[in-house]
Design an enzyme around this catalytic site. Structure first.
Site, PDB file in Angstrom:
ATOM      1  N   TYR A  64       0.820  -1.211   0.000  1.00  0.00           N
ATOM      2  CA  TYR A  64       0.000   0.000   0.000  1.00  0.00           C
ATOM      3  C   TYR A  64       0.860   1.270   0.000  1.00  0.00           C
ATOM      4  O   TYR A  64       0.703   2.138  -0.850  1.00  0.00           O
ATOM      5  CB  TYR A  64      -0.928  -0.032   1.214  1.00  0.00           C
ATOM      6  CG  TYR A  64      -1.784   1.185   1.385  1.00  0.00           C
ATOM      7  CD1 TYR A  64      -2.939   1.362   0.624  1.00  0.00           C
ATOM      8  CD2 TYR A  64      -1.449   2.179   2.298  1.00  0.00           C
ATOM      9  CE1 TYR A  64      -3.742   2.486   0.780  1.00  0.00           C
ATOM     10  CE2 TYR A  64      -2.243   3.303   2.465  1.00  0.00           C
ATOM     11  CZ  TYR A  64      -3.379   3.449   1.713  1.00  0.00           C
ATOM     12  OH  TYR A  64      -4.166   4.568   1.875  1.00  0.00           O
ATOM     13  N   GLN A  65       1.777   1.361   0.952  1.00  0.00           N
ATOM     14  CA  GLN A  65       2.548   2.609   1.117  1.00  0.00           C
ATOM     15  C   GLN A  65       3.419   2.899  -0.106  1.00  0.00           C
ATOM     16  O   GLN A  65       3.544   4.046  -0.525  1.00  0.00           O
ATOM     17  CB  GLN A  65       3.466   2.544   2.349  1.00  0.00           C
ATOM     18  CG  GLN A  65       2.896   1.761   3.512  1.00  0.00           C
ATOM     19  CD  GLN A  65       2.255   2.616   4.585  1.00  0.00           C
ATOM     20  OE1 GLN A  65       1.685   3.662   4.279  1.00  0.00           O
ATOM     21  NE2 GLN A  65       2.338   2.162   5.814  1.00  0.00           N
ATOM     22  N   ASP A  89       0.812   7.087  10.465  1.00  0.00           N
ATOM     23  CA  ASP A  89       1.779   6.044  10.804  1.00  0.00           C
ATOM     24  C   ASP A  89       3.180   6.356  10.289  1.00  0.00           C
ATOM     25  O   ASP A  89       4.158   5.799  10.784  1.00  0.00           O
ATOM     26  CB  ASP A  89       1.296   4.686  10.278  1.00  0.00           C
ATOM     27  CG  ASP A  89       0.944   4.753   8.812  1.00  0.00           C
ATOM     28  OD1 ASP A  89       1.849   4.709   7.970  1.00  0.00           O
ATOM     29  OD2 ASP A  89      -0.265   4.875   8.488  1.00  0.00           O
ATOM     30  N   GLU A 109      -2.162  15.156   9.679  1.00  0.00           N
ATOM     31  CA  GLU A 109      -2.862  13.988  10.246  1.00  0.00           C
ATOM     32  C   GLU A 109      -3.767  14.484  11.367  1.00  0.00           C
ATOM     33  O   GLU A 109      -3.345  15.285  12.192  1.00  0.00           O
ATOM     34  CB  GLU A 109      -1.827  12.976  10.768  1.00  0.00           C
ATOM     35  CG  GLU A 109      -2.321  11.977  11.803  1.00  0.00           C
ATOM     36  CD  GLU A 109      -3.378  10.985  11.298  1.00  0.00           C
ATOM     37  OE1 GLU A 109      -3.173  10.362  10.236  1.00  0.00           O
ATOM     38  OE2 GLU A 109      -4.413  10.850  11.995  1.00  0.00           O
ATOM     39  N   ASP A 140      -7.191  18.678  10.848  1.00  0.00           N
ATOM     40  CA  ASP A 140      -8.079  18.108   9.846  1.00  0.00           C
ATOM     41  C   ASP A 140      -7.575  18.471   8.446  1.00  0.00           C
ATOM     42  O   ASP A 140      -7.367  19.646   8.147  1.00  0.00           O
ATOM     43  CB  ASP A 140      -9.488  18.668  10.082  1.00  0.00           C
ATOM     44  CG  ASP A 140     -10.486  18.153   9.070  1.00  0.00           C
ATOM     45  OD1 ASP A 140     -10.148  17.235   8.294  1.00  0.00           O
ATOM     46  OD2 ASP A 140     -11.622  18.678   9.053  1.00  0.00           O
ATOM     47  N   ASP A 159      -3.713   9.692   2.098  1.00  0.00           N
ATOM     48  CA  ASP A 159      -3.675   8.357   2.704  1.00  0.00           C
ATOM     49  C   ASP A 159      -4.715   8.341   3.811  1.00  0.00           C
ATOM     50  O   ASP A 159      -4.413   8.528   4.977  1.00  0.00           O
ATOM     51  CB  ASP A 159      -2.272   8.104   3.278  1.00  0.00           C
ATOM     52  CG  ASP A 159      -2.179   6.772   3.993  1.00  0.00           C
ATOM     53  OD1 ASP A 159      -3.085   5.942   3.840  1.00  0.00           O
ATOM     54  OD2 ASP A 159      -1.194   6.571   4.721  1.00  0.00           O
ATOM     55  N   ASP A 162     -11.370   4.982   5.796  1.00  0.00           N
ATOM     56  CA  ASP A 162     -12.608   4.845   5.026  1.00  0.00           C
ATOM     57  C   ASP A 162     -13.581   5.982   5.342  1.00  0.00           C
ATOM     58  O   ASP A 162     -13.500   6.592   6.403  1.00  0.00           O
ATOM     59  CB  ASP A 162     -13.248   3.481   5.342  1.00  0.00           C
ATOM     60  CG  ASP A 162     -12.331   2.332   4.969  1.00  0.00           C
ATOM     61  OD1 ASP A 162     -11.694   2.424   3.903  1.00  0.00           O
ATOM     62  OD2 ASP A 162     -12.248   1.357   5.740  1.00  0.00           O
ATOM     63  N   TYR A 228      -6.464  -5.819   3.537  1.00  0.00           N
ATOM     64  CA  TYR A 228      -7.534  -4.841   3.335  1.00  0.00           C
ATOM     65  C   TYR A 228      -8.762  -5.589   2.811  1.00  0.00           C
ATOM     66  O   TYR A 228      -8.630  -6.644   2.178  1.00  0.00           O
ATOM     67  CB  TYR A 228      -7.100  -3.734   2.352  1.00  0.00           C
ATOM     68  CG  TYR A 228      -6.185  -2.675   2.963  1.00  0.00           C
ATOM     69  CD1 TYR A 228      -6.076  -2.510   4.341  1.00  0.00           C
ATOM     70  CD2 TYR A 228      -5.443  -1.823   2.144  1.00  0.00           C
ATOM     71  CE1 TYR A 228      -5.239  -1.537   4.890  1.00  0.00           C
ATOM     72  CE2 TYR A 228      -4.607  -0.849   2.686  1.00  0.00           C
ATOM     73  CZ  TYR A 228      -4.512  -0.713   4.057  1.00  0.00           C
ATOM     74  OH  TYR A 228      -3.693   0.248   4.590  1.00  0.00           O
TER      75      TYR A 228
HETATM   76  N1  AAT Z   1      -1.055   4.210   5.985  1.00  0.00           N
HETATM   77  C1  AAT Z   1      -2.053   3.496   6.690  1.00  0.00           C
HETATM   78  C2  AAT Z   1      -3.326   3.573   6.097  1.00  0.00           C
HETATM   79  C3  AAT Z   1      -4.355   4.374   6.387  1.00  0.00           C
HETATM   80  S1  AAT Z   1      -4.201   5.511   7.613  1.00  0.00           S
HETATM   81  C4  AAT Z   1      -5.427   6.707   7.473  1.00  0.00           C
HETATM   82  C5  AAT Z   1      -5.150   7.890   8.418  1.00  0.00           C
HETATM   83  O1  AAT Z   1      -6.011   8.967   8.060  1.00  0.00           O
HETATM   84  C6  AAT Z   1      -5.413   7.633   9.920  1.00  0.00           C
HETATM   85  O2  AAT Z   1      -4.220   7.838  10.629  1.00  0.00           O
HETATM   86  C7  AAT Z   1      -6.480   8.666  10.300  1.00  0.00           C
HETATM   87  O3  AAT Z   1      -6.357   9.163  11.615  1.00  0.00           O
HETATM   88  C8  AAT Z   1      -6.256   9.736   9.248  1.00  0.00           C
HETATM   89  N2  AAT Z   1      -7.390  10.638   8.999  1.00  0.00           N
HETATM   90  C9  AAT Z   1      -8.705  10.331   8.963  1.00  0.00           C
HETATM   91  N3  AAT Z   1      -9.443  11.413   8.701  1.00  0.00           N
HETATM   92  C10 AAT Z   1      -8.586  12.464   8.561  1.00  0.00           C
HETATM   93  C11 AAT Z   1      -8.761  13.851   8.280  1.00  0.00           C
HETATM   94  N4  AAT Z   1      -9.980  14.389   8.104  1.00  0.00           N
HETATM   95  N5  AAT Z   1      -7.655  14.632   8.198  1.00  0.00           N
HETATM   96  C12 AAT Z   1      -6.414  14.099   8.376  1.00  0.00           C
HETATM   97  N6  AAT Z   1      -6.203  12.791   8.644  1.00  0.00           N
HETATM   98  C13 AAT Z   1      -7.273  11.970   8.737  1.00  0.00           C
HETATM   99  C14 AAT Z   1      -5.571   4.165   5.550  1.00  0.00           C
HETATM  100  C15 AAT Z   1      -6.118   2.783   5.657  1.00  0.00           C
HETATM  101  C16 AAT Z   1      -7.177   2.441   4.644  1.00  0.00           C
HETATM  102  C17 AAT Z   1      -8.121   1.366   5.149  1.00  0.00           C
HETATM  103  C18 AAT Z   1      -8.889   0.705   4.072  1.00  0.00           C
HETATM  104  N7  AAT Z   1      -9.987  -0.124   4.566  1.00  0.00           N
END
Ligand code: AAT
Length: 292
Positions: A64-65, A89, A109, A140, A159, A162, A228
């Site tokens: 994914y990354q 992360d 984040e 946000d 990134d 859901d 996933y």
């Molecule tokens: N790299 C790991 C995969 C992720 S992490 C998704 C990140 O988005 C989380 O750390 C969450 O806290 C952050 N996040 C959520 N909403 C917001 C926002 N509005 N602003 C900033 N950051 C946010 C994704 C996994 C996918 C899963 C698939 N089923």
């Protein structure tokens, strides 16, 4: 529910639940935004779970990354300013840092607990924060982009989790409009865009919004991530009006870059062939995505 196993359940994938055998729960907490769990699994290493949904496992996070990062960054030459939304992360940061042309990596984040927990339990992922080019903003992503100066970034990587919970607005039209504004002409965005098997309705909406907003090219790509939902996840890749970007033909190869391998080790998943292949779609999806 099977005792001793974690099962991932959500209305976003009704009637199915992928399960992992739990060896030990390492962390359990509640942030202002979500429930946070880290557990040691029997076969996928440590696992990060937010609101019951797997965000990453040590064993398959590379798929994914690496893809969400190098699909956009290898599609343009000399990316310099990169913004990551979500990704607390640090795994995407680790991958962006492989690109020596990049001089500034901003990350927004929402949840500080994700950052802290990742630094404690996932050092090989959170290593991304050690790069001096990284600038962390806790907030946000929607608000951050609304206030970002016009034409700032060469690439934006979304990134996000859901669309149930704090990431909901990251899938909506006003957010994509802000991304378009914050990118330079011919800049690129790559956003987490769910599963071809489970979420064609969500994908259809994202594609039609993006076709209205991004005047360069609009493409869907996907990759295999066993932990996933449905084992695959996709990405929306778009470019803004300006110099044309052909996402299917990477112009900025990273997989054979000696200095990146020396500083960060070899890539585990991404290569130039899988980059181009990621844009080949199964017929049922191609029909819908091309017609939007
Ligand atoms: N790299 C790991 C995969 C992720 S992490 C998704 C990140 O988005 C989380 O750390 C969450 O806290 C952050 N996040 C959520 N909403 C917001 C926002 N509005 N602003 C900033 N950051 C946010 C994704 C996994 C996918 C899963 C698939 N089923």
């Amino acid at each position: 529910v099977i005792p001793g196993w974690f099962s991932e359940m959500s209305p976003m994938w009704p009637g199915e639940a992928h399960s992992l055998k739990v060896e030990k729960i390492l962390f359990q907490g509640k942030s202002d935004y979500q429930d946070v769990i880290v557990f040691q699994s029997a076969t996928y290493g440590k696992v990060l779970v937010l609101d019951g949904v797997i965000q990453l496992t040590e064993r398959d996070e590379c798929a994914y990354q690496e893809m969400i990062t190098h699909l956009p960054l290898c599609s343009i030459s000399n990316p310099k300013k990169v913004l990551v939304i979500g990704g607390g992360d640090g795994g995407v940061l680790r991958e962006v840092a492989r690109h020596s042309s990049v001089g500034q990596i901003d990350i927004c984040e929402i949840d500080k607990m994700v950052v802290d927990v990742s630094k404690q339990y996932f050092p090989n992922v959170a290593v991304g924060y050690e790069d001096p080019r990284v600038n962390l903003i806790i907030g946000d992503g929607v608000a951050f982009l609304k206030n970002a100066a016009e034409g700032t970034y060469d690439a934006v990587i979304v990134d996000s989790s859901d669309p149930i919970g704090p990431a909901k607005e990251l899938f909506e039209k006003p957010f994509f409009e802000s991304v378009n504004r914050a990118l330079r002409p011919g800049g690129v965005v790559c956003t987490q865009a769910e599963s071809l098997w489970l979420h064609m309705d969500i994908i259809e909406d994202i594609v039609s919004n993006c076709r209205e907003i991004f005047k360069g090219s609009v493409n869907y790509a996907w990759t295999s991530v066993p932990t996933y939902p449905s084992g695959v996840i996709g990405f929306m890749l778009c470019s803004t009006e300006g110099p044309q970007v052909d996402f299917k033909k990477p112009v900025n190869p990273i997989d054979a870059d000696e200095s990146s391998i020396k500083s960060h080790g070899p890539l585990r998943f991404y290569n130039a062939e899988i980059h181009s292949a990621a844009f080949c779609l199964p017929s049922f999806a191609k029909k819908v995505i091309d017609s939007k």
